[in-house]
Design an enzyme around this catalytic site. Structure first.
Site, mmCIF file in Angstrom:
data_model
loop_
_atom_site.group_PDB
_atom_site.id
_atom_site.type_symbol
_atom_site.label_atom_id
_atom_site.label_comp_id
_atom_site.label_asym_id
_atom_site.label_seq_id
_atom_site.Cartn_x
_atom_site.Cartn_y
_atom_site.Cartn_z
ATOM 1 C CE1 TYR A 1 45.606 -6.553 -12.572
ATOM 2 C CE2 TYR A 1 44.039 -5.279 -11.281
ATOM 3 C CZ TYR A 1 44.944 -5.367 -12.315
ATOM 4 O OH TYR A 1 45.185 -4.266 -13.098
ATOM 5 C CE LYS B 1 41.383 -5.705 -13.596
ATOM 6 N NZ LYS B 1 42.009 -4.446 -13.985
ATOM 7 C CD GLU C 1 44.735 -1.272 -22.064
ATOM 8 O OE1 GLU C 1 43.552 -1.364 -21.683
ATOM 9 O OE2 GLU C 1 45.550 -2.210 -21.966
ATOM 10 C CG LEU D 1 41.494 -5.366 -19.181
ATOM 11 C CD1 LEU D 1 42.038 -6.783 -18.988
ATOM 12 C CD2 LEU D 1 41.451 -4.635 -17.848
#
Ligand SMILES: Cc1ncc(COP(=O)(O)O)c(C=O)c1O
Length: 282
Positions: free
Chosen positions: A33, A150, A182, A206
């Site tokens: 996505y 992702k 993260e 990411l």
């Protein structure tokens, strides 16, 4: 309210948009996505988001079924058809490998990808609201390795975020082998002695579009910044902590695990960075 969404070439009412139970996105989470922020009807960082979409698709061996200009057209059409020319929104795009005849882990390369896009709420906090700061928790990062993709399979992120929510926190900061990676849906920055630090890119992180922008803005404005491993102790003793993303924007964390970060107020470097960031949005 029945929103208009995009599904496989058609703009249709959300409650009429259906995909097959054999879709590999539904069965396996086999898809990717992307989320493109939209400010007053205009996408922000569109090309960068498309480039990352290509990277995610390549990593899972799916060819993008649409060109970047077709994606842009979808965004523009959804903004118009849903009457969203004012305010903060985001385009959610999802591509799955499509539906097979039977449920098998391996896949055939001739499946037709399923393409979905719709608008979701964008950033909800004004700079004044952000300036009050938020709390976060830190947790052990239980995700798979390839977090640079992702991917739509987000179960560990969901569970970590739910734990944060139940503790009244806006984000869970993930720690793997004593190094912060993260947030569940954000990148991490800390400030120590007026220097901004962020973990270097790796398969566990990411590559955030907001992260890239912050690094660029810091460099262009002679604010000291370094991509460096951040241990849990560095996180605990940081002067400032921020979590960043296309929807969260630059969110200052003033309480971590129920303890104040620095003096418990948003920091001077965040104030400087949010101004530079807001100027970019104009
Ligand atoms: C796991 C993760 N890291 C980082 C980010 C921030 O990326 P971006 O700034 O491109 O929105 C996101 C955004 O959703 C995310 O899900």
């Amino acid at each position: 309210m029945n929103n208009i969404v995009y599904l496989n070439g058609n703009f249709i009412a959300q409650n009429e948009a259906c995909v097959s139970i054999m879709d590999r996105g539904f069965l396996f989470g086999d898809g990717i996505y992307e989320v493109v922020p939209i400010f007053d009807g205009k996408p922000f960082g569109f090309d960068e988001h498309m480039a990352r979409m290509e990277k995610s698709l390549a990593a899972i061996q799916i060819k993008n079924p649409l060109t970047h200009s077709e994606w842009r057209k979808i965004l523009e059409t959804l903004v118009i058809q849903n009457n969203k020319k004012i305010g903060n929104h985001a385009l959610y795009c999802q591509i799955t490998r499509g539906a097979g005849e039977t449920r098998t882990h391996s896949f055939s390369s001739d499946l037709k990808p399923t393409v979905v896009a719709f608008l979701t709420p964008g950033s909800t906090h004004s700079v004044t609201e952000l300036s009050r700061g938020f709390s976060a928790i830190s947790v052990d990062d239980s995700r798979r390795r390839d977090c640079y993709i992702k991917a739509i399979a987000l179960l560990p992120n969901i569970l970590h975020m739910q734990e944060a929510k139940l503790k009244g926190a806006i984000e869970a900061i993930l720690i793997r082998n004593d190094e912060t990676t993260e947030g569940t849906s954000s990148n991490l920055f800390i400030v120590k002695n007026k220097k901004i630090l962020t973990p270097p890119l790796s398969c566990h992180i990411l590559s955030g579009i907001t992260r890239d922008l912050i690094i660029r803005l810091a460099k262009e404005n002679n604010i000291s910044i370094e991509e460096v491993k951040i241990t849990s102790n560095m996180l605990k003793t940081a002067d400032e902590i921020w979590v960043t993303g296309s929807v969260k924007e630059i969110c200052p964390i003033v309480v971590l695990n129920e303890k104040p970060v620095g003096d418990g107020k948003v920091g001077a470097i965040w104030k400087q960075m949010i101004q530079l960031y807001e100027a970019c949005k104009q």
